[in-house]
Every structure is written in C-alpha cells, then in structure tokens.
Design a protein around this motif. Sequence first.
Motif, PDB file in Angstrom:
ATOM      1  N   MET A   1       0.873  -1.089  -0.211  1.00  0.00           N
ATOM      2  CA  MET A   1      -0.079  -0.026   0.096  1.00  0.00           C
ATOM      3  C   MET A   1       0.884   1.324   0.113  1.00  0.00           C
ATOM      4  SD  MET A   1      -2.944   0.799   2.767  1.00  0.00           S
ATOM      5  CE  MET A   1      -2.996   2.558   3.423  1.00  0.00           C
ATOM      6  N   THR A   2       0.485   2.197  -0.983  1.00  0.00           N
ATOM      7  CA  THR A   2       1.418   3.450  -1.097  1.00  0.00           C
ATOM      8  C   THR A   2       0.687   4.476  -0.677  1.00  0.00           C
ATOM      9  OG1 THR A   2       1.075   3.579  -3.167  1.00  0.00           O
ATOM     10  CG2 THR A   2       3.031   2.367  -2.717  1.00  0.00           C
ATOM     11  N   MET A   3       1.107   5.628  -0.060  1.00  0.00           N
ATOM     12  CA  MET A   3       0.592   6.918   0.319  1.00  0.00           C
ATOM     13  C   MET A   3       1.510   7.890  -0.495  1.00  0.00           C
ATOM     14  SD  MET A   3      -0.640   8.335   3.613  1.00  0.00           S
ATOM     15  CE  MET A   3      -2.381   8.464   3.839  1.00  0.00           C
ATOM     16  N   PHE A   4       0.906   8.773  -1.265  1.00  0.00           N
ATOM     17  CA  PHE A   4       1.741   9.934  -1.909  1.00  0.00           C
ATOM     18  C   PHE A   4       2.555   9.298  -2.572  1.00  0.00           C
ATOM     19  CE2 PHE A   4      -0.491  11.993   1.837  1.00  0.00           C
ATOM     20  CZ  PHE A   4      -1.366  12.664   1.087  1.00  0.00           C
ATOM     21  N   GLY A   5       2.595   8.139  -2.953  1.00  0.00           N
ATOM     22  CA  GLY A   5       3.882   7.624  -3.793  1.00  0.00           C
ATOM     23  C   GLY A   5       4.989   7.161  -2.806  1.00  0.00           C
ATOM     24  N   MET A   6       4.899   6.985  -1.814  1.00  0.00           N
ATOM     25  CA  MET A   6       5.629   6.388  -0.742  1.00  0.00           C
ATOM     26  C   MET A   6       5.181   4.816  -0.327  1.00  0.00           C
ATOM     27  SD  MET A   6       6.464   9.627   1.558  1.00  0.00           S
ATOM     28  CE  MET A   6       4.830  10.181   2.314  1.00  0.00           C
ATOM     29  N   GLY A   7       6.011   4.279   0.026  1.00  0.00           N
ATOM     30  CA  GLY A   7       5.846   2.761   0.556  1.00  0.00           C
ATOM     31  C   GLY A   7       5.578   2.985   2.195  1.00  0.00           C
ATOM     32  N   LEU A   8       5.399   1.835   2.891  1.00  0.00           N
ATOM     33  CA  LEU A   8       4.898   1.610   4.192  1.00  0.00           C
ATOM     34  C   LEU A   8       6.332   1.900   4.954  1.00  0.00           C
ATOM     35  CD1 LEU A   8       2.910   1.266   6.221  1.00  0.00           C
ATOM     36  CD2 LEU A   8       3.328  -1.335   6.213  1.00  0.00           C
ATOM     37  N   GLY A   9       7.271   1.180   4.594  1.00  0.00           N
ATOM     38  CA  GLY A   9       8.540   1.551   5.281  1.00  0.00           C
ATOM     39  C   GLY A   9       9.165   3.121   5.317  1.00  0.00           C
ATOM     40  N   GLU A  10       8.994   3.591   4.270  1.00  0.00           N
ATOM     41  CA  GLU A  10       9.241   5.273   4.094  1.00  0.00           C
ATOM     42  C   GLU A  10       8.286   6.068   5.071  1.00  0.00           C
ATOM     43  OE1 GLU A  10       8.423   5.770  -0.038  1.00  0.00           O
ATOM     44  OE2 GLU A  10      10.661   5.330  -0.533  1.00  0.00           O
ATOM     45  N   ILE A  11       7.082   5.712   5.180  1.00  0.00           N
ATOM     46  CA  ILE A  11       6.055   6.388   6.069  1.00  0.00           C
ATOM     47  C   ILE A  11       6.614   6.067   7.585  1.00  0.00           C
ATOM     48  CG2 ILE A  11       3.840   6.312   7.068  1.00  0.00           C
ATOM     49  CD1 ILE A  11       2.686   5.852   4.167  1.00  0.00           C
ATOM     50  N   PHE A  12       7.083   4.908   7.941  1.00  0.00           N
ATOM     51  CA  PHE A  12       7.549   4.607   9.355  1.00  0.00           C
ATOM     52  C   PHE A  12       8.748   5.445   9.277  1.00  0.00           C
ATOM     53  CE2 PHE A  12       5.285   0.383   9.461  1.00  0.00           C
ATOM     54  CZ  PHE A  12       4.335   1.041  10.314  1.00  0.00           C
ATOM     55  N   LEU A  13       9.613   5.590   8.439  1.00  0.00           N
ATOM     56  CA  LEU A  13      10.864   6.352   8.824  1.00  0.00           C
ATOM     57  C   LEU A  13      10.614   7.741   8.861  1.00  0.00           C
ATOM     58  CD1 LEU A  13      13.918   6.386   8.738  1.00  0.00           C
ATOM     59  CD2 LEU A  13      14.045   6.706   6.218  1.00  0.00           C
ATOM     60  N   ILE A  14       9.408   8.376   8.359  1.00  0.00           N
ATOM     61  CA  ILE A  14       9.228   9.881   8.562  1.00  0.00           C
ATOM     62  C   ILE A  14       8.746   9.908   9.744  1.00  0.00           C
ATOM     63  CG2 ILE A  14       7.789  11.460   7.633  1.00  0.00           C
ATOM     64  CD1 ILE A  14       8.392  10.626   4.739  1.00  0.00           C
ATOM     65  N   ALA A  15       7.877   9.048  10.166  1.00  0.00           N
ATOM     66  CA  ALA A  15       7.229   9.017  11.612  1.00  0.00           C
ATOM     67  C   ALA A  15       8.312   9.133  12.578  1.00  0.00           C
ATOM     68  CB  ALA A  15       6.225   7.834  11.719  1.00  0.00           C
ATOM     69  N   ILE A  16       9.235   8.139  12.620  1.00  0.00           N
ATOM     70  CA  ILE A  16      10.285   8.151  13.480  1.00  0.00           C
ATOM     71  C   ILE A  16      11.381   9.391  13.488  1.00  0.00           C
ATOM     72  CG2 ILE A  16      12.522   6.934  14.301  1.00  0.00           C
ATOM     73  CD1 ILE A  16      11.198   4.454  13.110  1.00  0.00           C
ATOM     74  N   ILE A  17      11.490   9.888  12.631  1.00  0.00           N
ATOM     75  CA  ILE A  17      12.458  11.168  12.300  1.00  0.00           C
ATOM     76  C   ILE A  17      11.358  12.091  12.810  1.00  0.00           C
ATOM     77  CG2 ILE A  17      13.195  13.121  10.803  1.00  0.00           C
ATOM     78  CD1 ILE A  17      14.012  10.509   8.837  1.00  0.00           C
ATOM     79  N   ALA A  18       9.861  12.368  12.738  1.00  0.00           N
ATOM     80  CA  ALA A  18       9.066  13.273  13.413  1.00  0.00           C
ATOM     81  C   ALA A  18       9.006  13.297  14.698  1.00  0.00           C
ATOM     82  CB  ALA A  18       7.667  13.150  12.798  1.00  0.00           C
ATOM     83  N   VAL A  19       9.039  12.064  15.463  1.00  0.00           N
ATOM     84  CA  VAL A  19       9.085  11.884  16.824  1.00  0.00           C
ATOM     85  C   VAL A  19      10.226  12.290  17.400  1.00  0.00           C
ATOM     86  CG1 VAL A  19       9.110  10.158  18.717  1.00  0.00           C
ATOM     87  CG2 VAL A  19       7.575  10.023  16.845  1.00  0.00           C
ATOM     88  N   LEU A  20      11.336  12.080  16.792  1.00  0.00           N
ATOM     89  CA  LEU A  20      12.808  12.488  17.265  1.00  0.00           C
ATOM     90  C   LEU A  20      12.967  13.923  17.211  1.00  0.00           C
ATOM     91  CD1 LEU A  20      15.074   9.584  16.036  1.00  0.00           C
ATOM     92  CD2 LEU A  20      14.320   9.809  18.172  1.00  0.00           C
ATOM     93  N   PHE A  21      12.412  14.744  16.243  1.00  0.00           N
ATOM     94  CA  PHE A  21      12.647  16.023  15.660  1.00  0.00           C
ATOM     95  C   PHE A  21      11.612  16.960  16.668  1.00  0.00           C
ATOM     96  CE2 PHE A  21      11.939  20.013  13.124  1.00  0.00           C
ATOM     97  CZ  PHE A  21      13.271  20.445  13.223  1.00  0.00           C
ATOM     98  N   LEU A  22      10.582  16.317  16.573  1.00  0.00           N
ATOM     99  CA  LEU A  22       9.282  17.224  17.345  1.00  0.00           C
ATOM    100  C   LEU A  22       9.311  16.979  18.951  1.00  0.00           C
ATOM    101  CD1 LEU A  22       6.471  17.325  14.515  1.00  0.00           C
ATOM    102  CD2 LEU A  22       8.039  19.050  15.130  1.00  0.00           C
ATOM    103  N   GLY A  23       9.490  15.852  19.401  1.00  0.00           N
ATOM    104  CA  GLY A  23       9.290  15.104  20.549  1.00  0.00           C
ATOM    105  C   GLY A  23       7.852  14.778  20.543  1.00  0.00           C
ATOM    106  N   PRO A  24       7.819  14.197  21.803  1.00  0.00           N
ATOM    107  CA  PRO A  24       6.385  13.469  22.186  1.00  0.00           C
ATOM    108  C   PRO A  24       5.177  14.876  22.525  1.00  0.00           C
ATOM    109  CG  PRO A  24       7.864  13.028  23.868  1.00  0.00           C
ATOM    110  CD  PRO A  24       8.526  13.752  22.793  1.00  0.00           C
ATOM    111  N   ASP A  25       5.646  15.931  22.904  1.00  0.00           N
ATOM    112  CA  ASP A  25       4.846  16.819  23.362  1.00  0.00           C
ATOM    113  C   ASP A  25       4.239  17.607  22.220  1.00  0.00           C
ATOM    114  OD1 ASP A  25       5.637  16.393  25.792  1.00  0.00           O
ATOM    115  OD2 ASP A  25       7.232  18.267  26.059  1.00  0.00           O
ATOM    116  N   LYS A  26       5.024  17.947  21.096  1.00  0.00           N
ATOM    117  CA  LYS A  26       4.478  18.674  20.050  1.00  0.00           C
ATOM    118  C   LYS A  26       4.090  17.607  18.816  1.00  0.00           C
ATOM    119  CE  LYS A  26       7.572  22.710  20.710  1.00  0.00           C
ATOM    120  NZ  LYS A  26       8.772  23.566  19.682  1.00  0.00           N
ATOM    121  N   LEU A  27       4.060  16.547  18.966  1.00  0.00           N
ATOM    122  CA  LEU A  27       3.896  15.760  17.918  1.00  0.00           C
ATOM    123  C   LEU A  27       2.303  15.535  17.547  1.00  0.00           C
ATOM    124  CD1 LEU A  27       4.890  13.729  15.533  1.00  0.00           C
ATOM    125  CD2 LEU A  27       4.803  11.815  17.258  1.00  0.00           C
TER     126      LEU A  27
END
Length: 131
Positions: free
Chosen positions: A1-27
């Motif tokens: 399944m793809t979303m915006f031309g991205m695979g599931l692995g790419e979506i998880f990678l973006i989510a992990i970077i977002a948690v690390l960059f934004l932190g649990p408070d702003k996410l």
Amino acid sequence: MTMFGMGLGEIFLIAIIAVLFLGPDKLPSTMVEIAKFFRSVKNTVSSARTTLEEEMKFSEMKQDALNYKKELTDASAELERMASVTEIGSELNVLKNDLDLNAPAPAPAAPKEAEVITFTPKAKSVQEENV
C-alpha cells in the motif's frame, strides 16, 4: 500500500524522524495540523473539480442553446421562404383567374373590309391549256 507515492517503510521512517525531531509533546498537535492541511487541500481540490464540472456542463448547455438557436433561425428562414412561395402561388392564382384558361377561345374577328364576291370565270393559265 502506498500513500503519496511512498511505501510503508518510508512512512515509518518519516514518523520516527518526526518523533525524534518534534518530541512527544508537539507531535500530536503537529499531526492534527497536518491532517487539517490535507483536509483543506482535499476540499479545495474537490471544490475545484465540482466547479470545473459545472463549467463543463454550462459550456455544453451553451453549445446546445446555440444549436437550438441555429435550428430556430433555419426554421424561421424556411418559414419565410414558404410564405413567399405561398404569396407567389396566390398571385399566380389571381392571374389564372384573370386569364380564365378554361374559357373557350374567342372567335376570330371579322375582316375590316367586306369581301367582294364575283362570278366571273378566272383566266386559264398557259399550263392548263396545254393539257
């Protein structure tokens, strides 16, 4: 399944970077803002599509109206032509009635000078004497 031309692995990678960059408070609030942004984009695209479809329908209706106008103009011209033909026909009928083609031909007119009838014999021609 793809979303915006991205695979599931790419979506998880973006989510992990977002948690690390934004932190649990702003996410969570950032995810809500992103969802609102995508919803507004979706509504805008849907509105644009609806407007485009309405414009296409309007364009088709305009073309149909122009076609009907042309048909009415042609029918009006044909009606005027038929009216003129009818007028010509009625004029011909008037002329025919004036001429009365079914009436007998008039008798020939009498000569202006009276013919003189004589009982004198005609002179014989040379050819008749030789016979």
